[in-house]
Design an enzyme around this catalytic site. Structure first.
Site, mmCIF file in Angstrom:
data_model
loop_
_atom_site.group_PDB
_atom_site.id
_atom_site.type_symbol
_atom_site.label_atom_id
_atom_site.label_comp_id
_atom_site.label_asym_id
_atom_site.label_seq_id
_atom_site.Cartn_x
_atom_site.Cartn_y
_atom_site.Cartn_z
ATOM 1 C CE LYS A 109 -3.936 -2.211 2.189
ATOM 2 N NZ LYS A 109 -4.517 -2.729 3.425
ATOM 3 C CD GLN B 24 -3.803 -4.407 6.471
ATOM 4 O OE1 GLN B 24 -3.835 -3.388 5.797
ATOM 5 N NE2 GLN B 24 -4.219 -5.566 6.003
ATOM 6 C CG ASP C 277 -10.291 -0.239 4.924
ATOM 7 O OD1 ASP C 277 -10.024 -0.766 3.827
ATOM 8 O OD2 ASP C 277 -9.569 -0.339 5.928
#
Ligand code: GUN
Length: 296
Positions: free
Chosen positions: A54, A98, A121
């Site tokens: 990422k 995460q 997200d």
């Protein structure tokens, strides 16, 4: 029939190129650089690889990448304080924590502490509710990537029968909402569904997100259907490590009209859509028009 292979790797490269071009325009015209903050708690090896990828992709499209690595025994209060700091930071437009988090941390509490406008997200309860009611939201990256590929392949999806196998909050449920938003007739199937094979054989669009290696064989596929394989499973075969999806590729590809491979299908789209979401969040935060084709 041999299925057309939907090349997610190439598609994702195109999305990243579009994001990079928009980022360059934002810099030149508005003096704004989109910023993505990624928080990793602990040492989970798979998570470390994801976070590294990422970071590299974020830099590659010209955005700022802010990485925060915390010890596995970080307290909830400490993590919440970091999120509050990132929420208040105007150079941060997207925040990603995460998952999975270590067991002593409450994931729901942590995710819902993120400013929904920065929740790239799309996991915050506000974004889940906005998506479910057809309002503008941040959309989870993996289902967004699947939707982009389906729209590209089919044009309009209206009236198609879609079956999503898997009911997770990250993929299955938001995928179903997105397909419904595009006027598909949607079924969410799962491990307890009766006669799963027959249900799947009714699908014009079959999305496999069950987390079981190669479970969806050709017997589950209607001739000519489009098969989207979200699974990423590491298995050992003939003494060698191998990456396979939730779909048994050879048998499914013999029946399907189109199929995404693993690797090189849905996987690369997830990070591309994370960058797209960060760009969208940045445009919204600055009252600028959102680039076309990068949102649901
Ligand atoms: N872990 C596995 N997939 C994801 C994802 O899409 N977002 C986050 N935050 N964590 C993950």
């Amino acid at each position: 029939m041999t299925a057309k292979v939907i090349d997610g790797k190439a598609f994702a490269a195109g999305v990243r190129a579009q994001v990079a071009a928009e980022v360059a325009k934002l810099k030149a015209n508005n003096g704004i650089v989109p910023g993505l903050a990624v928080v990793l708690v602990g040492e989970d090896p798979a998570s470390k690889v994801y976070v590294k990828n990422k970071h590299a992709s974020t830099i590659e499209v010209g955005m700022n990448s802010f990485e925060h690595r915390l010890d596995a025994d970080t307290s909830e209060a400490h993590l919440l304080a970091l999120i509050a700091q990132l929420n208040a930071d105007p150079t941060v437009h997207g925040i990603l924590v995460q998952l999975p988090l270590p067991a002593h941390l409450n994931s729901d509490l942590v995710i819902n502490a993120i400013d929904p406008a920065k929740d790239v997200d799309g996991f915050h309860i506000s974004n889940v509710g906005l998506l479910g009611t057809g309002q503008k939201s941040m959309v989870p990256c993996t289902p967004l990537g699947c939707l982009m590929m389906l729209r590209d392949h089919h044009g309009k999806l209206a009236g198609m029968n879609a079956v999503v196998v898997g009911r997770s909050n990250i993929v299955g449920k938001p995928m179903a909402q997105l397909l419904l938003g595009d006027s598909c007739t949607v079924t969410i199937a799962h491990s307890r569904t009766k006669d799963l094979e027959a249900v799947c054989r009714g699908a014009d669009i079959l999305v496999a997100a069950v987390g079981r290696p190669e479970m969806i064989t050709g017997a589950y596929v209607k001739p000519g259907a489009t098969v989207i394989d979200v699974g990423i499973n590491r298995i050992e075969r003939d003494g060698k490590a191998k990456l396979v999806g939730d779909v048994h590729y050879e048998s499914a590809a013999a029946v399907a009209g189109a199929i995404t491979p693993v690797p090189g299908g849905v996987g690369p789209m997830t990070i591309a859509c994370l960058l797209a979401n960060t760009l969208t969040a940045c445009c919204r935060a600055n009252g600028l028009a959102e680039p076309k084709g990068l949102t649901a």
